[in-house]
Enzyme design. Sequence first.
Site, PDB file in Angstrom:
ATOM      1  CE1 TYR A  51      -3.901  -2.241   0.079  1.00  0.00           C
ATOM      2  CE2 TYR A  51      -2.882  -3.164   2.098  1.00  0.00           C
ATOM      3  CZ  TYR A  51      -3.944  -3.314   1.232  1.00  0.00           C
ATOM      4  OH  TYR A  51      -4.732  -4.413   1.088  1.00  0.00           O
ATOM      5  CG  ASP A  99      -2.008 -12.529   6.091  1.00  0.00           C
ATOM      6  OD1 ASP A  99      -2.134 -13.628   6.196  1.00  0.00           O
ATOM      7  OD2 ASP A  99      -2.582 -11.609   5.451  1.00  0.00           O
ATOM      8  CG  HIS A 108       2.888  -7.472  -2.646  1.00  0.00           C
ATOM      9  ND1 HIS A 108       1.750  -6.931  -1.659  1.00  0.00           N
ATOM     10  CD2 HIS A 108       3.683  -7.466  -1.376  1.00  0.00           C
ATOM     11  CE1 HIS A 108       1.850  -6.764  -0.694  1.00  0.00           C
ATOM     12  NE2 HIS A 108       3.164  -7.157  -0.348  1.00  0.00           N
ATOM     13  CE1 TYR A 157      -8.417  -4.487   2.436  1.00  0.00           C
ATOM     14  CE2 TYR A 157      -8.720  -3.194   4.245  1.00  0.00           C
ATOM     15  CZ  TYR A 157      -8.159  -4.185   3.553  1.00  0.00           C
ATOM     16  OH  TYR A 157      -6.850  -4.674   4.210  1.00  0.00           O
ATOM     17  NE  ARG A 158      -4.164  -1.059   4.363  1.00  0.00           N
ATOM     18  CZ  ARG A 158      -3.748  -1.826   5.125  1.00  0.00           C
ATOM     19  NH1 ARG A 158      -4.444  -2.978   5.527  1.00  0.00           N
ATOM     20  NH2 ARG A 158      -2.815  -1.587   6.096  1.00  0.00           N
TER      21      ARG A 158
END
Length: 556
Positions: free
Chosen positions: A106, A168, A418, A499-500
Site C-alpha cells: 500500500y 498475516d 506487490h 477497502y484500501r
Amino acid sequence: MASYAAPLKLPPNTDQAKFSQFVNKAIGIVGDENLVIISGPEHLGKDNYLDPSKNHDMFHVMGEEYFISSATIAPRDVAEVQAIVKLCNEFDIPLWPFSVGRNVGYGGAGPRVPGSIGLDLGKNMNKILKVDVDGAYALVEPGVTYTNLHEYLVANNLRDKLWIDVPDLGGGSVLGNTTERGVGYTPYGNHFMMHCGMEVVLPDGSLIRTGMGALPNPDADTSKPPHEQEPNAAWQLFNYGFGPYNDGIFTQSSLGIVVKMGIWLMVNPGGYESYLITLPRDEDLHAAVEIIRPLRTAMVLQNVPTLRHILLDAAVMGDRKSYSSSDKPLTDAELDEIAEKLNLGRWNFYGAFYGPEPIRQAMKAVVKQAFGTIPGSKFYSHEELPDNVVLQTRHLTLQGIPTTTELKWVDWLPNGGHLFFSPIAKVTGDEAMAQYKLTRQRCEEAGLDFIGTFVVGMREMHHIVCLVFDRLDPESCRKAHWIITTLIDDAAKRGWGEYRTHLALMDQIAGTYSFNDNAQLKCNQKIKDALDPKGILAPGKNGIWPTSYKAEQFAI
Ligand code: ADP
C-alpha cells in the site's frame, strides 16, 4: 545557522533556504539524532520487511524516488508531535505520519506528495502504556508492533488470559494497521471494530481524546500537560462517549495523528484447534462461499477464515521457477498439477474452532458436515499435516501469534514486489466467482498469474488479489500498474469498491465512490479544509486534497 544537505526531493513550494530553516527549527524540537535528510543513495534501496525503509515505498511500482520524503523526523513524545505540526503550519510544509512503515503493498512509509516530511512516530513512541487483564484491553503508542504486544503477553505470563489478533505479518504496528482498517483472522479480526479510544493531534497541533477519553478523570493531575494526564477509567471500555462519534474520521485519514489507541484483547477461549479444508476443483469456490455465508453470520465460523487460491499457498512454499519453466500464466492443468503435488486443493479454506472441547466438537461436526457436501473436499487438523508450512503458519496466526512466513509469496517472481487489489465482495458464490473470473482474466491478459484469497468478515469478504511483480523490471511494474488501474474501473462498473489502496491509486479509487455527484468526497474535503486550512497533514491521502493544493499537479 548550519547548512544542511539538499534532499533528493524538496517539499512543494520550498527552496533549499526555506528547507534549511525548517530543518534547523525541527532539530531544535526533536534533536539532531531524530532528523534524517533523505539526500542520497544511502537512503534508498531498502527492500527488506525486517528492516523497512522509513522514507520510500519498498515495493515501488512508480520508481523508488517518486513516493519519497525529503526528511524523516522522529518525535520523542506527544508534545514534540504537536510542536512539529505547528512548525509545518508555519512553513507550509506537508507532513506524512506513519507508525512503523511496514504498510507493504500500500506504499510503506512513502508519502503521497513527494518531498513531504515523514513523521516517524514509531522510532521513539513505542510503549505499551497499559494491559488491563480484567478489562481485556491494551493502550499503545504508535510504534508498538503486533510482535511487541504478543511478546509482552508472553513475558508477563498473560497468554493464558489474553490473546491479540494479528494480520498475516506481525511486524506492523497495532495502531497503524487499525487506522488503515486492516484485518486479522481471530474472532477479533476487524481491528477498527475492536479498537476503543484514541488520542489525536489535530492538524493545528491541538490534542483531543475521543469517546470516554473526553471526560476528564477526576483524579488526574491537571498540572501535567494533557497527554500525560491520567485518562478516564472507561476510555478503553466504551467507544462512543457522548455526541458525534469521531474515531472513524481518523482512519484512512488526513485529519489527525493518532498518538495513543486502545485495543480490545481476546480472552483466551480455553481451547483451540485450527484446520484446513481442501477443495479440489476451481469451481468449488462457488459452493464453498455459499456454505460459508450462513455459518459465518451465525458465528459457527467463529473467526475470520480465509479461502485461498492454490497459488497463494504454492508461493509460500516455493518460487515460480520451482514449479514451472513456462513464462506464460499457469494454465488450469498446471494449477491442478501443483495442487496435486502439494496435497492441496485448487482452493484451500483455513479456519479454527475456539472454546472448550465440547464446544469445539459441536462446531466441528457442523463445519465438517457442511463442507462434506463438496465432492472430494478433505478436512485436515493441523496435527495431520505437520509439514504443510501454510497450515502450520495459520495455526499460529489464528490464535494471535505473529509470524513473518507469509513474506515468502512475494518471492514468486525475482525481485518480487506487490500491490494489493482489494475489492469488497458479497459472501455469495456468484459474486466470488465473478470477481475471481474478472481478476484472473486481467492478470492473465498482462501475462501474470492470479494469486489471491477471500477473507471472510462479518457480512462481506475482502477479496485480496496479490499482484506480484519484479520491481527491478520496468515492464513488470508497468504491467502490474496496468492491471490494477484497469481492475479498479472494471470493478466500479459492477458496483465493487476497494477497502484500501496504494498511494498511486488513491485518487482513482476515491473517484469511484462517486454517488450523487461525489457528495461524500466533497463532504470530506470540507472537513479537511475546516480542520487543516493550510493542508499540511497528509495531503492527497485517500484522494482527499486540501483546497490549497492543485491536485492535478500530483496526478499519477
Ligand atoms: P504499519 O504500522 O503497518 O507499518 P505504517 O506505519 O506504514 O503501517 O502506516 C500505514 C499508514 O497508516 C500510513 O501511511 C499513514 O497514512 C497511516 N498511519 C499510520 N500511523 C498513523 C498515525 N499514528 N496517525 C495517523 N495515521 C497513521
